[in-house]
Scaffold this motif. Sequence first.
Motif, PDB file in Angstrom:
ATOM      1  N   HIS A  37      -5.460  -7.204  -0.852  1.00 45.22           N
ATOM      2  CA  HIS A  37      -4.601  -6.045  -0.612  1.00 45.22           C
ATOM      3  C   HIS A  37      -3.845  -6.188   0.705  1.00 45.22           C
ATOM      4  CE1 HIS A  37      -3.425  -1.931  -1.432  1.00 45.22           C
ATOM      5  NE2 HIS A  37      -3.751  -1.574  -0.206  1.00 45.22           N
TER       6      HIS A  37
ATOM      7  N   ASP B 181       0.845  -1.187   0.000  1.00 46.46           N
ATOM      8  CA  ASP B 181       0.000   0.000   0.000  1.00 46.46           C
ATOM      9  C   ASP B 181       0.891   1.252   0.000  1.00 46.46           C
ATOM     10  OD1 ASP B 181      -2.994   0.887   0.416  1.00 46.46           O
ATOM     11  OD2 ASP B 181      -1.860   2.029   1.899  1.00 46.46           O
TER      12      ASP B 181
ATOM     13  N   GLN C 143     -13.421   1.100   5.570  1.00 53.21           N
ATOM     14  CA  GLN C 143     -13.711   1.040   4.137  1.00 53.21           C
ATOM     15  C   GLN C 143     -12.664   0.226   3.396  1.00 53.21           C
ATOM     16  OE1 GLN C 143     -13.234   4.990   2.191  1.00 53.21           O
ATOM     17  NE2 GLN C 143     -12.375   5.654   4.136  1.00 53.21           N
ATOM     18  N   LEU C 144     -11.413   0.214   3.889  1.00 57.36           N
ATOM     19  CA  LEU C 144     -10.374  -0.598   3.268  1.00 57.36           C
ATOM     20  C   LEU C 144     -10.008  -1.830   4.096  1.00 57.36           C
ATOM     21  CD1 LEU C 144      -7.795   1.848   1.654  1.00 57.36           C
ATOM     22  CD2 LEU C 144      -9.740   0.690   0.627  1.00 57.36           C
TER      23      LEU C 144
ATOM     24  N   ASP D 109      -6.617  -7.790  -5.496  1.00 56.88           N
ATOM     25  CA  ASP D 109      -5.913  -6.540  -5.264  1.00 56.88           C
ATOM     26  C   ASP D 109      -5.696  -5.865  -6.610  1.00 56.88           C
ATOM     27  OD1 ASP D 109      -4.539  -4.496  -3.992  1.00 56.88           O
ATOM     28  OD2 ASP D 109      -2.706  -5.651  -3.636  1.00 56.88           O
TER      29      ASP D 109
ATOM     30  N   MET E  30     -14.586   3.201  -5.112  1.00 57.37           N
ATOM     31  CA  MET E  30     -13.935   3.015  -3.817  1.00 57.37           C
ATOM     32  C   MET E  30     -12.838   4.024  -3.516  1.00 57.37           C
ATOM     33  SD  MET E  30     -14.971   0.388  -1.912  1.00 57.37           S
ATOM     34  CE  MET E  30     -13.550  -0.296  -1.054  1.00 57.37           C
ATOM     35  N   SER E  31     -12.645   5.032  -4.350  1.00 57.49           N
ATOM     36  CA  SER E  31     -11.471   5.893  -4.185  1.00 57.49           C
ATOM     37  C   SER E  31     -11.773   7.237  -3.542  1.00 57.49           C
ATOM     38  CB  SER E  31     -10.805   6.125  -5.546  1.00 57.49           C
ATOM     39  OG  SER E  31     -11.690   6.802  -6.428  1.00 57.49           O
TER      40      SER E  31
END
Length: 381
Positions: A357, A188, A276-277, A331, A245-246
């Motif tokens: 991810h 990440d 959210q992540l 991912d 999702m961004s």
Amino acid sequence: MTTNTEIHPFRIDIPQADLDDLQGRLERTRWANELPLQTEGAVQTGPVPPGWEYGVPVGYVQRLVEAWRTTYDWRAWEARLNEYPQFVTEIDGQQIHFLHVRSADPNAIPLLLTHGWPNSVVEFLGLIEPLTAPTEGQAFHLVIPSLPGFGFSGPTADQGWNRYRTARAWAELMRRLGYEKYGAHGNDAGAYVAPELGRIDPEHVIGVHVTQLFSFSSGDPADLADLSEDELGYVRFLQSFQDNMSAYAKLQETQPQTLAHALADSPSGQLAWIAQLLGGTSDEHVLTNATIYWLTNTGASSARFYYEDHHADHPTTPTTAPTGLSSFAFDFRPLRRFAERDHSNIVSWNEYDRGSHWATQDAPDLLIQDLQGFFSKVSEH
């Protein structure tokens, strides 16, 4: 860099009053309203789970807040973190917190692991024993820092803490620890930092290993010509993520302080923002990270990392350090044609049919195997 190079032992010891305050705030949570959604029989076809179309659902937050209040044990996690040697040092005016776990293996390779957002050093706890004392394969001395502005590194006090300044701090940290040669791994946000560490410290970095290579089309239609069906799938996944999702990234790149007031005042809000992540990981993992962000009041400063990085001047030349990628099924997956434009020395590229991810949580065996294989390879040269 600062002239104060002292390294001090660190131990987490949260005052009980802070935990009592957290408990009281959780008990007084005022819940958001939401629309009723029809989720029965729904099938996930993109990065957004059914029922999460508008964002993190109230029911999810209510369930985790109830666990946070009644069954979650921060003191147990505090004790687990304190099982490992922890330290703080000041670099470039910023406190840096890190775990430093040495292997008994005389052939161990020093390896710096950089976590992502909204994670913390907790991301790598499950890898410590398998990497420092493996039953087979390459062993490592591990350095696991908290990103500046994250967790026990505390809030950042000045501007400019982007991937490049962080990489310079990491190079100084490894120098202070006496490591002449070392490897770097990141996930990440860490996958942004690790390649820059290889760029600025090539005399000492033997290789850079990441779980994402964030390389994208230049916008030229020729970039997307002659794509295979698999590559088109990667592009569609990325577009779906960008579309659905961004929002967190866009907000943190542009107005991180606006949201920070809510995160500093509401632990359930902090929980929802990071879920959210992290929502696909275990409840314990989400709650431990939410607790760390809350207790250190680093919601604002961790978000600022996105702003600082978005407003940085980015190099246009490719990295040259030996680079390895572990790409996991659920991912973001880069197209190799783009990755090779940004990284000129990719020596290992492995794609796996499981993992997400947060591969440290759902595919640690694959990640460990990939780390061992990559660094065994680059250390021979």
